[in-house]
Design an enzyme around this catalytic site. Structure first.
Site, PDB file in Angstrom:
ATOM      1  N   CYS A   1      -1.571 -39.056   9.623  1.00  0.00           N
ATOM      2  CA  CYS A   1      -0.141 -39.259   9.729  1.00  0.00           C
ATOM      3  C   CYS A   1       0.396 -39.969   8.492  1.00  0.00           C
ATOM      4  CB  CYS A   1       0.174 -40.094  10.968  1.00  0.00           C
ATOM      5  SG  CYS A   1      -0.564 -39.451  12.480  1.00  0.00           S
TER       6      CYS A   1
ATOM      7  N   ARG B   1       3.687 -37.519  12.432  1.00  0.00           N
ATOM      8  CA  ARG B   1       2.395 -37.289  13.078  1.00  0.00           C
ATOM      9  C   ARG B   1       1.791 -35.928  12.749  1.00  0.00           C
ATOM     10  NH1 ARG B   1       0.695 -36.494  19.429  1.00  0.00           N
ATOM     11  NH2 ARG B   1      -1.498 -37.063  19.157  1.00  0.00           N
ATOM     12  N   LEU B   2       0.501 -35.972  12.404  1.00  0.00           N
ATOM     13  CA  LEU B   2      -0.354 -34.796  12.389  1.00  0.00           C
ATOM     14  C   LEU B   2      -1.277 -34.961  13.583  1.00  0.00           C
ATOM     15  CD1 LEU B   2      -1.460 -32.204  11.037  1.00  0.00           C
ATOM     16  CD2 LEU B   2      -3.031 -33.669   9.769  1.00  0.00           C
ATOM     17  N   ALA B   3      -1.074 -34.180  14.634  1.00  0.00           N
ATOM     18  CA  ALA B   3      -1.799 -34.366  15.886  1.00  0.00           C
ATOM     19  C   ALA B   3      -3.231 -33.868  15.756  1.00  0.00           C
ATOM     20  CB  ALA B   3      -1.082 -33.636  17.021  1.00  0.00           C
TER      21      ALA B   3
ATOM     22  N   GLU C   1      -8.118 -42.247  11.607  1.00  0.00           N
ATOM     23  CA  GLU C   1      -9.017 -41.987  12.720  1.00  0.00           C
ATOM     24  C   GLU C   1      -9.968 -43.175  12.862  1.00  0.00           C
ATOM     25  OE1 GLU C   1      -8.564 -39.378  14.526  1.00  0.00           O
ATOM     26  OE2 GLU C   1      -7.356 -38.132  13.175  1.00  0.00           O
TER      27      GLU C   1
ATOM     28  N   ASP D   1      -6.811 -42.768  19.915  1.00  0.00           N
ATOM     29  CA  ASP D   1      -7.365 -43.956  19.267  1.00  0.00           C
ATOM     30  C   ASP D   1      -6.257 -44.930  18.882  1.00  0.00           C
ATOM     31  OD1 ASP D   1      -6.467 -42.118  17.370  1.00  0.00           O
ATOM     32  OD2 ASP D   1      -7.958 -42.647  15.876  1.00  0.00           O
TER      33      ASP D   1
ATOM     34  N   SER E   1     -15.730 -33.617   4.073  1.00  0.00           N
ATOM     35  CA  SER E   1     -15.986 -33.518   2.636  1.00  0.00           C
ATOM     36  C   SER E   1     -16.990 -34.573   2.195  1.00  0.00           C
ATOM     37  CB  SER E   1     -14.668 -33.676   1.869  1.00  0.00           C
ATOM     38  OG  SER E   1     -14.854 -33.530   0.484  1.00  0.00           O
ATOM     39  N   GLY E   2     -17.595 -34.348   1.017  1.00  0.00           N
ATOM     40  CA  GLY E   2     -18.724 -35.164   0.572  1.00  0.00           C
ATOM     41  C   GLY E   2     -18.404 -36.304  -0.370  1.00  0.00           C
TER      42      GLY E   2
END
Length: 614
Positions: free
Chosen positions: A2, A50-52, A79, A102, A378-379
């Site tokens: 978000c 928001r990105l759900a 997250e 969360d 991703s690394g």
């Protein structure tokens, strides 16, 4: 994932300032395309985009929780991967939680543990909590700085946001970039907390900011510490594997489509292999993977000092071995020359970059991936943590005196900065600034008592990478991904793994004489042999001669426009000479310089900054 923003003022009535709050939040709509919200009181306003990703119906923000004596309100981005364990603990302590998000867990954690809540979170996060009981704001950023957060003091309080663009939308915004900001802008290595725009500050990783009527105060809740490593090599290999398995499992949870970015290198293939193994155990389908490539790359590929092999053959081997649902995102180099793409990357960072086509192609890659998935793994962090870069073993890097990456990249960087007008270069004194940065970084690095000089030097090099090199890569990854509404997770930045491997002696990290020996040993059984034996290869750059020609052609248009602000910084003579070079003979430093000029021009066009050398 978000975008957050807000305004705290103890001298204004903010209940009438919703248009300002909405404007600040709207600048970050790309970070949160799914929903938006706001919360206002007399002295505080919070905005959210928001990105759900988790609990799609239950995670709306800003979120309010009733506590004894008043309300707690949060605007949160990120997250928290241990939210289930924290939820169980909080419920056992009498908390009543009504969603699966969360976000609610984080807010109840603050209600239970106060400012100490941040140290209990495992994840990537940036959040703002307004405590109505004490009229106090708390800003928190994760330990490695995966998620961005910046702020600026204003009369009577502060404004804050995930990105500078939110603060620049405030009516009291100052768009000045002074000499200190320019020094940060024209260096590969940024100082902790520096944000280029005058008066703007990034909250450093692992920090918490409190704001009340006495003003803002920063507190450090986490930093890397030197500790004795008690495990032998076999035990260390097993422990690294255990930590990787746990963090990949935690970061593979989402209520939306998830994928992995696969380059055919050790880092990304290891994460993909662990994710694929977890998917098989749970009965899920194959993991989706994506890789970037360029049309004609096989024909135009040339070996360089840092890049011995192309990614394509190794990506295909890895995808077949792991059984992934693989997709190549093949970009036409001509797409990278679209001015709209460059403007999009500059707008994503709020600043001109230093990486040119690497930013452009990453943005286009993420835009393509977002059509299929909302979350990607991703690394980032593996090379900094396990010692993957060539300069870890470079004699000049080991001798010290400057940042290790300068041993191989310093000459190119100096050549690219020849674009500056001589009087600007003299005023900025970039070499002296870099030396001051290095001295400050060395002072902050921990040393283990009794450690021999070689181990101490390699610990220092590791610390420099994790605190001065990695933050720039994480910023790039966050900005380019969130500009397309894609959340990217970085399991190698799990703080438990970072703490453990940082304190593993160098002789264990390089026990077989190769880069990333420890990581390779921990995951070798999961990898196809060609990938396991492949040397470090960085993110690919366009080698098609067309691209170099296109840079020069675009620069000619910019030179013809004679932008006064641009040419207060850029030396016209240098630009004229760079445009006249045969594109096939364009050296890396000059090419990077041209990229900087084009980014500067786009930035000036988009942001109209006030440049001063004062």
């Amino acid at each position: 994932m978000c975008g957050i923003a807000g305004w705290v003022s103890f001298t204004h009535d903010l209940t009438r300032q919703r248009p300002v709050l909405d404007a600040m939040g709207a600048t970050q709509s790309c970070r949160g395309p799914d929903a938006h919200g706001h919360w206002l009181s007399r002295h505080a306003g919070l905005a959210h985009r928001r990105l759900a990703v988790l609990d799609l119906p239950g995670g709306a923000q800003p979120m309010t929780v009733r506590a004894p004596g008043g309300d707690l309100v949060i605007s949160y981005s990120g997250e928290v991967y241990n939210h289930r364990e924290l939820r169980e603990t909080l419920v056992a302590r009498g908390h009543s939680l009504t969603t699966r998000s969360d976000t609610e867990v984080v807010l109840h954690a603050y209600a239970e543990w106060g400012d100490g809540f941040a140290a209990r979170l495992n994840g990537m996060f940036a959040c703002a909590i307004w405590d109505t009981r004490t009229e106090r704001l708390i800003l928190v950023r994760d330990r490695l700085g995966v998620k961005p957060l910046c702020y600026r003091e204003v009369p009577g309080g502060i404004v804050f946001g995930s990105e500078p663009k939110a603060l620049l939308a405030h009516p009291g915004a100052d768009r000045t970039v002074d000499a200190d900001g320019l020094r940060e802008l024209f260096q590969l290595t940024r100082s902790p907390g520096a944000a280029v725009w005058r008066g703007l500050r990034e909250l450093p990783p692992g920090s918490l900011l409190t704001v009340d009527r006495d003003g803002p105060r920063e507190h450090v809740y986490w930093r890397l510490q030197a500790r004795e490593h008690a495990d032998d090599l076999p035990t260390t290999v097993v422990r690294v594997r255990e930590l990787l398995e746990d963090t990949v499992a935690r970061q593979s949870v989402a209520d939306v489509p998830l994928c992995a970015l696969l380059s055919g290198g050790l880092d990304s293939t290891a994460l993909t292999a662990l994710a694929a193994a977890g998917a098989r155990r749970s009965g899920a389908g194959p993991v989706r993977t994506f890789a970037v490539d360029f049309t004609g790359s096989a024909e135009s590929f040339r070996t360089t000092e840092l890049r011995e092999t192309p990614d394509g053959p190794y990506v295909r081997v890895a995808a077949r071995h792991l059984g992934t649902d693989h997709h190549d995102i093949v970009l036409d180099p001509r797409a990278l020359t679209d001015p709209a793409v460059r403007h999009a990357t500059v707008a994503a960072r709020d600043l001109p970059g230093a990486l040119g086509d690497l930013d452009l192609s990453l943005y286009l890659l993420f835009r393509a991936v977002r059509r299929h998935c909302t979350v990607a793994v991703s690394g980032e962090g593996a090379d900094e943590l396990f010692g993957g870069y060539a300069w870890f073993d470079h004699p000049a890097a080991r001798r010290g005196g400057t940042f290790p990456w300068s041993a191989l990249l310093g000459a190119v960087e100096r050549e690219s900065l020849a674009l500056l007008r001589p009087e600007v270069a003299h005023r900025l004194r970039l070499a002296e600034h870099l030396a001051d940065q290095y001295a400050d970084a060395v002072r902050r690095a921990p040393r283990l008592p009794g450690e021999d000089d070689e181990e101490a030097r390699m610990r220092l090099i590791g610390h420099l990478h994790l605190t001065r090199w990695l933050p720039s890569l994480l910023e790039r990854k966050d900005r380019m991904s969130m500009a397309t509404g894609l959340e990217v997770r970085v399991p190698f930045c799990d703080h438990r793994l970072v703490e453990y491997v940082f304190n593993t002696p160098w002789h264990m990290k390089s026990f077989d004489g190769r880069e990333k020996s420890l990581l390779r040993a921990a995951v070798r059984d999961l990898l196809p042999a060609p990938v396991a034996e492949r040397r470090k290869s960085p993110y690919p750059s366009v080698q098609d001669p067309f691209y170099a020609q296109a840079l020069q052609d675009t620069a000619k248009h910019i030179a013809a426009e004679r932008n006064d602000t641009l040419f207060t910084l850029v030396d016209n003579g240098w630009l004229t000479r760079a445009m006249a070079v045969d594109p096939a003979a364009l050296d890396l430093g000059t090419r990077h310089g041209l990229e900087r000029v084009l980014d500067l021009a786009a930035w000036i066009d988009l942001y109209e900054p006030h440049i001063t050398l004062d």
